[in-house]
Design a protein around this motif. Structure first.
Motif, PDB file in Angstrom:
ATOM      1  N   TYR A 133       1.004  -1.096   0.328  1.00 30.20           N
ATOM      2  CA  TYR A 133       0.466  -0.062   0.002  1.00 30.20           C
ATOM      3  C   TYR A 133       0.825   1.297   0.129  1.00 30.20           C
ATOM      4  CZ  TYR A 133      -2.582   4.229   1.980  1.00 30.20           C
ATOM      5  OH  TYR A 133      -3.564   5.368   1.911  1.00 30.20           O
ATOM      6  N   TYR A 180      -2.326  -4.948  -4.943  1.00 26.52           N
ATOM      7  CA  TYR A 180      -2.097  -3.558  -3.712  1.00 26.52           C
ATOM      8  C   TYR A 180      -3.691  -3.466  -2.792  1.00 26.52           C
ATOM      9  CZ  TYR A 180       1.207  -3.006  -7.632  1.00 26.52           C
ATOM     10  OH  TYR A 180       2.623  -3.556  -8.175  1.00 26.52           O
ATOM     11  N   CYS A 181      -3.023  -2.916  -2.175  1.00 23.73           N
ATOM     12  CA  CYS A 181      -3.968  -2.669  -0.931  1.00 23.73           C
ATOM     13  C   CYS A 181      -4.755  -1.103  -0.769  1.00 23.73           C
ATOM     14  CB  CYS A 181      -3.730  -3.470   0.467  1.00 23.73           C
ATOM     15  SG  CYS A 181      -3.303  -4.690   0.490  1.00 23.73           S
TER      16      CYS A 181
END
Ligand code: UDX
Length: 429
Positions: free
Chosen positions: A348, A365-366
């Motif tokens: 992130y 991808y957070c």
């Protein structure tokens, strides 16, 4: 003053907007139609705190203009800044093709006396290169002067740095040309150093290479500290209190990245080589910077008993906080290394994730920092964003598979991390 700035990257756009803010009539030129459209609407194509407000204000007040036509901008200006990219070529020598192309266009358009300013970071001798191109295009010698005026702004605080420089460096062959820039910068009320072209060009490289050396020095000390159980932060503090050393750029971490230090250190090594000097010290500075990151990954691998099949959570991707720039970011090296060693990654970053996606489309991808910790075997802090400083570390630790934190920027400290339940590892202690 009527000013043109060619190139709307970090340096060009910030210079243009700040000069417009100071009441100059500024035309910013770029050959990318997407950037031109965005700028006309007051949307900056780069992420930089404070730039959007200043751009909108100077556009509305009529000080800031945008164009895709170099010739037109040159005709309307007394001073023309060249602020295009000089990325490193395959062997590390800065690629001057954009500077050359712009100089050609300027040369074709010169009809009255104009000061041509090199703001891009260019190797020593480039002022003469620009001068020769202008002459080749038929521009008579008395119609121009080439001046070197290197930029020292940092990404993330570029507007502040441009308004508050420690010094303004002006290199010129003739005093009259330098005086034009002295007038332009006079409202900033900052010290100015007037020198020759070559010295001005070298001041930029020497400054960046020296700062990178300072960081590599403290990172080398971090290795010594790790080996003997000392604390690099205390060593840096003790060193920094000596006024001759100073406390800045002594923050030990994963090493330096970004658009300037790597390319300028390489650039100075190459320029020196071309001049017959083998700058061995800078080669060591580079090497320390590279091994600083791989050594960190080695430590992680050793601690968790191999990375194969492990899930790595990464906090931060930008090369430093407050920017979306990922050029030579340490995150890229770490992702590449852990993937190579068989791990998967979830990461992130508040603004840089989209850029990393283009390089590593297949990692996860957070949407926020807490998701990064979820089921992870190890958590790595890569970029010290403010957002990460006061996070609920306990909540993060609870959602992890193994509560192991590797802090690459010495952000949290042992006491705080252990209180939250983490096993804490950092650099240099
Ligand atoms: C740098 C120079 O500071 C600036 O004057 C020049 O014009 C461009 O290059 P920038 O690359 O934007 O600016 O960032 P900076 O804040 O200088 O940081 C560079 C790198 O060094 C980052 O990766 C940062 O994380 C690292 N760094 C910086 C450290 O590791 N330790 C420190 O103490 C300082």
């Amino acid at each position: 003053m009527r000013v043109a700035v060619i190139g709307t990257g970090y340096v060009g756009l910030v210079t243009g907007v700040v000069l417009a803010e100071l009441g100059n009539d500024v035309i910013c030129v770029d050959n990318d139609p997407r950037k031109i459209e965005m700028l006309k609407k007051g949307i900056p194509p780069i992420y930089e705190p404070g730039i959007e407000e200043m751009l909108k204000r100077t556009l509305e007040d009529g000080y800031f203009h945008v164009s895709d036509n170099i010739g037109d901008a040159v005709e309307k200006s007394e001073v023309v800044f060249i602020a295009v990219g000089t990325p490193p070529g395959p062997d590390g020598t800065p690629d001057l093709s954009a500077v050359r192309a712009v100089a050609k266009e300027i040369g074709k358009a010169l009809r009255k006396y104009t000061v041509i300013v090199n703001k891009s970071t260019v190797p020593v001798g480039s002022g003469d290169v620009v001068e020769n191109i202008l002459k080749e295009q038929g521009a008579p010698e008395e119609l121009f002067d080439v001046v070197s005026n290197p930029e020292f702004l940092r990404e993330g605080s570029a507007i502040y740095d441009t308004l508050n420089p420690d010094r303004i460096v002006i290199g010129a062959k003739r005093r009259e040309a330098a005086v034009k820039l002295v007038e332009l910068y006079a409202p900033l009320e900052k010290p100015m150093i007037l020198t020759d072209l070559n010295s001005a060009e070298l001041i930029k490289y020497a400054s960046n290479a020296f700062l990178a050396s300072k960081i590599s020095f403290i990172n080398a000390m971090s290795r010594v500290c790790e080996a003997c159980g000392a604390n690099v932060a205390d060593v840096a503090k003790g060193m920094g209190m000596d006024k001759r050393i100073g406390d800045q750029f002594l923050q030990s971490g994963l090493g330096w990245g970004g658009s300037c230090f790597p390319k300028d250190v390489q650039g100075l090594i190459k320029s020196s080589e071309g001049l017959g000097y083998d700058f061995q010290m800078l080669k060591a500075v580079e090497e320390i910077n590279e091994t600083q990151t791989t050594h960190f990954v080695d430590r992680i691998e050793k601690r968790i008993g191999g990375l194969k099949g492990k899930l790595v959570g990464m906090l931060g991707l930008a090369f430093k906080p407050n920017t979306d720039d990922i050029r030579d970011a340490k995150s890229l090296v770490i992702i590449e290394e852990v993937l190579k060693r068989g791990a998967s990654v979830q990461a992130y970053d508040p603004v840089a994730a989209d850029n990393v996606k283009k390089v590593f489309p297949d990692i996860t991808y957070c949407d926020g920092p807490y998701e990064v910790a979820d089921r992870a075997d190890v958590l790595i802090l890569v970029t010290e964003w403010n957002e990460f400083k006061n996070m609920d570390l306990e909540r993060m630790a609870c959602s992890m598979n193994e509560k192991i934190l590797f802090d690459g920027r010495r952000l949290y400290g042992k006491a705080k991390a252990e209180k939250a339940g983490f096993e804490y590892h950092t650099i240099g202690s």
